[in-house]
Design a protein around this motif. Structure first.
Motif, mmCIF file in Angstrom:
data_model
loop_
_atom_site.group_PDB
_atom_site.id
_atom_site.type_symbol
_atom_site.label_atom_id
_atom_site.label_comp_id
_atom_site.label_asym_id
_atom_site.label_seq_id
_atom_site.Cartn_x
_atom_site.Cartn_y
_atom_site.Cartn_z
ATOM 1 N N MET A 142 4.686 -1.650 -14.638
ATOM 2 C CA MET A 142 5.134 -0.436 -13.953
ATOM 3 C C MET A 142 5.690 -0.793 -12.566
ATOM 4 N N PRO A 143 6.800 -0.144 -12.153
ATOM 5 C CA PRO A 143 7.318 -0.401 -10.806
ATOM 6 C C PRO A 143 6.369 0.133 -9.753
ATOM 7 N N LEU A 144 6.438 -0.451 -8.574
ATOM 8 C CA LEU A 144 5.589 -0.051 -7.456
ATOM 9 C C LEU A 144 6.296 1.064 -6.701
ATOM 10 N N LEU A 145 5.672 2.249 -6.628
ATOM 11 C CA LEU A 145 6.292 3.400 -5.991
ATOM 12 C C LEU A 145 5.708 3.611 -4.604
ATOM 13 N N PRO A 146 6.532 3.599 -3.552
ATOM 14 C CA PRO A 146 6.014 3.849 -2.200
ATOM 15 C C PRO A 146 5.406 5.244 -2.094
ATOM 16 N N ALA A 147 4.379 5.369 -1.269
ATOM 17 C CA ALA A 147 3.728 6.654 -1.062
ATOM 18 C C ALA A 147 4.574 7.501 -0.111
ATOM 19 N N PRO A 148 4.745 8.804 -0.409
ATOM 20 C CA PRO A 148 5.432 9.672 0.554
ATOM 21 C C PRO A 148 4.517 9.966 1.735
ATOM 22 N N LEU A 149 5.084 10.044 2.926
ATOM 23 C CA LEU A 149 4.295 10.279 4.129
ATOM 24 C C LEU A 149 4.468 11.720 4.597
ATOM 25 N N THR A 150 3.359 12.415 4.781
ATOM 26 C CA THR A 150 3.365 13.752 5.378
ATOM 27 C C THR A 150 2.279 13.791 6.454
ATOM 28 N N PHE A 151 2.263 14.875 7.226
ATOM 29 C CA PHE A 151 1.265 15.044 8.282
ATOM 30 C C PHE A 151 0.609 16.410 8.142
ATOM 31 N N ARG A 152 -0.671 16.482 8.493
ATOM 32 C CA ARG A 152 -1.395 17.743 8.531
ATOM 33 C C ARG A 152 -2.214 17.772 9.815
ATOM 34 N N ALA B 31 7.188 -8.021 9.862
ATOM 35 C CA ALA B 31 6.868 -8.888 8.729
ATOM 36 C C ALA B 31 6.687 -8.107 7.429
ATOM 37 N N TRP B 32 6.872 -6.788 7.451
ATOM 38 C CA TRP B 32 6.604 -5.958 6.272
ATOM 39 C C TRP B 32 7.414 -6.449 5.076
ATOM 40 N N PRO B 33 6.762 -6.726 3.942
ATOM 41 C CA PRO B 33 7.454 -7.390 2.828
ATOM 42 C C PRO B 33 8.183 -6.409 1.922
ATOM 43 N N PRO B 34 9.052 -6.916 1.044
ATOM 44 C CA PRO B 34 9.581 -6.060 -0.023
ATOM 45 C C PRO B 34 8.426 -5.585 -0.894
ATOM 46 N N LEU B 35 8.462 -4.330 -1.316
ATOM 47 C CA LEU B 35 7.309 -3.729 -1.999
ATOM 48 C C LEU B 35 7.311 -4.106 -3.475
ATOM 49 N N THR B 36 6.892 -5.325 -3.753
ATOM 50 C CA THR B 36 6.749 -5.806 -5.123
ATOM 51 C C THR B 36 5.282 -6.124 -5.371
ATOM 52 N N GLN B 37 4.870 -6.029 -6.635
ATOM 53 C CA GLN B 37 3.473 -6.251 -6.966
ATOM 54 C C GLN B 37 3.076 -7.706 -6.731
ATOM 55 N N GLY B 38 1.805 -7.890 -6.356
ATOM 56 C CA GLY B 38 1.276 -9.230 -6.157
ATOM 57 C C GLY B 38 0.739 -9.407 -4.749
ATOM 58 N N ILE B 39 0.470 -10.665 -4.399
ATOM 59 C CA ILE B 39 -0.119 -11.004 -3.106
ATOM 60 C C ILE B 39 0.990 -11.389 -2.134
ATOM 61 N N HIS B 40 1.072 -10.662 -1.038
ATOM 62 C CA HIS B 40 2.018 -10.987 0.036
ATOM 63 C C HIS B 40 1.220 -11.499 1.221
ATOM 64 N N ARG B 41 1.503 -12.722 1.649
ATOM 65 C CA ARG B 41 0.802 -13.277 2.814
ATOM 66 C C ARG B 41 1.679 -13.124 4.053
ATOM 67 N N LEU B 42 1.128 -12.458 5.061
ATOM 68 C CA LEU B 42 1.831 -12.257 6.316
ATOM 69 C C LEU B 42 1.030 -12.963 7.408
ATOM 70 N N HIS B 43 1.700 -13.860 8.150
ATOM 71 C CA HIS B 43 1.015 -14.700 9.130
ATOM 72 C C HIS B 43 1.324 -14.222 10.543
ATOM 73 N N PHE B 44 0.296 -14.202 11.385
ATOM 74 C CA PHE B 44 0.448 -13.748 12.757
ATOM 75 C C PHE B 44 -0.296 -14.695 13.695
ATOM 76 N N ASP B 45 0.057 -14.613 14.977
ATOM 77 C CA ASP B 45 -0.607 -15.414 16.013
ATOM 78 C C ASP B 45 -0.654 -16.890 15.631
ATOM 79 N N ALA B 46 0.519 -17.419 15.286
ATOM 80 C CA ALA B 46 0.656 -18.842 14.936
ATOM 81 C C ALA B 46 -0.291 -19.248 13.816
ATOM 82 N N GLY B 47 -0.488 -18.352 12.845
ATOM 83 C CA GLY B 47 -1.314 -18.662 11.686
ATOM 84 C C GLY B 47 -2.801 -18.427 11.886
#
Length: 620
Positions: free
Chosen positions: A1-11, A119-135
């Motif tokens: 199944m494709p990964l569907l982004p969540a719609p954002l609303t405010f209350r 660093a926000w990745p393309p929204l595909t299924q699986g593990i995305h590793r995002l590195h910060f503060d020089a690892g």
């Protein structure tokens, strides 16, 4: 199944999920909630002191505010903070635009938010590793169905943030199968915290080995829950883990006491795994039969970097996507450290050769795992304008892909590797010894020894007297470089039956042939085949395309076309990173990161089924 982004609303000014009819955090404030419920509930930051590494598992990423707040607290400790591994699952992530809007309301986390968004990745299924503060901080963003992905993770959590929308509307994060997997992923003595105190949750946690304790709540919640994973005695727990888990977790729980490794081979595989381990403080003994790095297939002037999708998003496609994104991270990391790393990420055009292939490529652009940020279909006019070539059937375009000089990639990685000892011009044999593994010259003299050895010799025979019988082939490839480019600088790489890299260093690179010959000299028939690729693209292959260089190299290819990465069965301390085929730029950085995580006791960057798909043990 494709990964569907969540719609954002405010209350009432608070981010709200229409899907689950619940707010993302308490009206009393997200940062205050994280500190009161998750940090305090897990004894943080006090438990960080004196720790070299710390792993946190979270069951709902949401807006990322728990991660950002935890990272913010970690930063406040400065150099005394541990290396933080934050593993967070999310079924419906926000798009980059919506996440930017949502995080704009938390100015106290502005600096961390800016880095996360960049660093926000393309929204595909699986593990995305995002590195910060020089690892020093790594976010493992696990996108997809939680019930499916939790069993695929390999880690040893020191703390758990049990978070998610209300159990009434979103029962999965609070279900027995999920909590069973959470317990499986905990180190003995791990803590757990959550705002939920439902009776079924407490009973399930107790059943799976946690002691639970109620504590004063936050906001409108009268109580919150803290727990410790220690109901099973530690010695009994160790026996259970040894019996039930794959070997991967054994290294996660008990990494080698000595950070010292032998690496055999200085192509892409050997250079990058040396760099990955060296960055973590390992001393590397790098042995290479040639007099400098990247003299075999990794010495080609340019190679193509792109993902390899499939209609069913199979294991090979998922591995290639993970590898592609990993290589992009490596390039970004090296960009500020070296001045010489020729590459061009101007895109790759895979041009359809006929109507059936066009239909196939168009279907690939709509397949699971295919998002527009990674690939999309171009009709004829757009493809021909972008590629300055004939594309009557259209093309598949990879906008963030391109080409890279693999030899310079090797050299740039080694230049950033501390604690490196190189042994050039030294063919070696590898054998067990008192210190673990010994590299000996062909005359039998001891050259180097270490408790860990890594086979990264490409198409060379394995340097072992009792070598495993892996089904590998040694396949020949010839590339041709011409003097003048028929297209403007910056034109994307063009692929079809072969490829043309217009901006390759030293002249446009055409290739590559693929056969089982052992002939090391260039052949005129292969040159003609490469030059024919120009004709297929609508360019004249006349004498004005003078050849300036031809090069022959050999690839190591496994029977199933997947790399061989991981521990060698029956040989303690011996690992492999080989059989990269013609996809070394995709597989090598991913393999280096996988072996480094394995040996360092970090969470593995791949799902279990992918780890098993590339493991040497698949050929037992």
């Amino acid at each position: 199944m494709p990964l569907l982004p969540a719609p954002l609303t405010f209350r009432n000014g608070v981010p709200y999920s229409e899907t689950y009819a619940d707010v993302y955090h308490s009206q009393a404030g997200a940062v205050a909630q994280c500190r009161a419920v998750f940090l305090t509930g897990n004894g943080l930051p006090e438990r960080w002191r004196g720790r070299e590494s710390f792993q946190i598992l979270e069951t709902g990423f949401g807006l990322g505010l728990n991660f950002l707040t935890t990272w913010h607290e970690c930063r406040r400790l400065g150099s005394t903070a541990p290396r933080l591994h934050f593993i967070s699952l999310e079924h419906a992530p926000l798009s980059s635009a919506d996440l930017t809007l949502a995080l704009s309301g938390y100015p106290e986390l502005a600096q961390e938010s800016r880095h996360l968004l960049s660093a926000w990745p393309p929204l595909t299924q699986g593990i995305h590793r995002l590195h910060f503060d020089a690892g020093r901080v790594t976010l493992y963003l696990v996108l997809g169905d939680m019930a499916d992905l939790l069993p695929q993770l390999t880690l040893a959590a020191d703390a758990v943030y049990l978070d998610g929308f209300s159990p009434r509307t979103n029962p999965i994060p609070w279900s027995e199968p999920v909590l069973r997997q959470v317990a499986r992923l905990c180190r003995h003595g791990a803590t757990l915290a959550t705002w939920c105190v439902a009776g079924h949750l407490r009973r399930t946690l107790e059943h799976h080995g946690f002691h639970t304790t109620r504590a004063p709540g936050f906001g409108t919640k009268r109580e919150r829950l803290s727990a410790c994973y220690d109901r099973i005695p530690e010695d009994a727990w160790c026996k259970i883990v040894q019996r039930l888990e794959q070997p991967a977790l054994q290294f996660t729980l008990e990494p080698p006491p000595q950070r010292h490794a032998l690496v055999i081979g200085a192509g892409l595989a050997g250079c990058l795994v040396s760099a990955a381990l060296g960055e973590r403080g390992w001393h590397i003994e790098l042995c290479e039969s040639r007099n400098e790095p990247a003299q075999e297939a990794s010495g080609n002037p340019a190679g193509i970097l792109r993902p390899f999708p499939s209609l069913d998003d199979n294991r090979a496609a998922r591995l290639a996507r993970a590898g592609f994104l990993t290589t992009l991270h490596w390039l970004a990391n090296l960009k500020g450290k070296t001045e010489v790393l020729p590459h061009g990420l101007n895109g790759v055009l895979r041009i359809a050769q006929d109507a059936p292939e066009a239909a196939h490529l168009f279907a690939l652009s709509r397949a699971p795992g295919s998002v527009e940020a990674l690939l999309h279909w171009l009709p004829r006019a757009e493809a021909e304008r972008l590629g300055h070539c004939a594309a009557p059937w259209g093309a598949l375009f990879y906008p963030t892909a391109g080409w890279l000089d693999p030899g310079q990639f090797c050299r740039a990685a080694l230049a950033q590797t501390p604690h490196l000892s190189t042994h050039w011009g030294q063919p070696v044999t590898l054998q067990p010894g008192p210190a673990g593994w010994e590299a000996r010259t062909l005359c039998g003299a001891l050259l180097a020894q270490a408790p860990i050895a890594i086979l990264a010799g490409g198409a060379h025979p394995l340097p072992l007297s009792n070598a495993p019988l892996w089904p590998r082939q040694r396949l020949r490839g010839q590339i041709t470089q011409i003097e003048r480019s028929p297209v403007p600088m910056g034109t994307p790489v063009l692929c079809g039956s072969g490829y043309v890299i217009p901006d390759a260093p030293g002249g446009p690179c055409l290739g590559a042939t693929y056969d089982r010959s052992a002939d090391i000299a260039p052949r005129s028939a292969d040159r003609a085949e490469n030059l024919q690729r120009l004709t297929a693209l609508g360019w004249d292959d006349g004498p004005e395309h003078s050849v300036v260089q031809e090069r022959v190299a050999f690839r190591s290819v496994s029977r199933d076309r997947l790399p061989i990465i991981g521990p060698v069965p029956g040989a303690k301390g011996l690992f492999a990173l080989t059989a990269l085929g013609s996809r070394g730029l995709v597989w090598a950085p991913l393999g280096a990161d996988l072996l480094c995580a394995w040996l360092e006791g970090d969470p593995l960057p791949l799902e279990k089924d992918l780890v098993q798909a590339v493991a040497p043990a698949r050929y037992r």
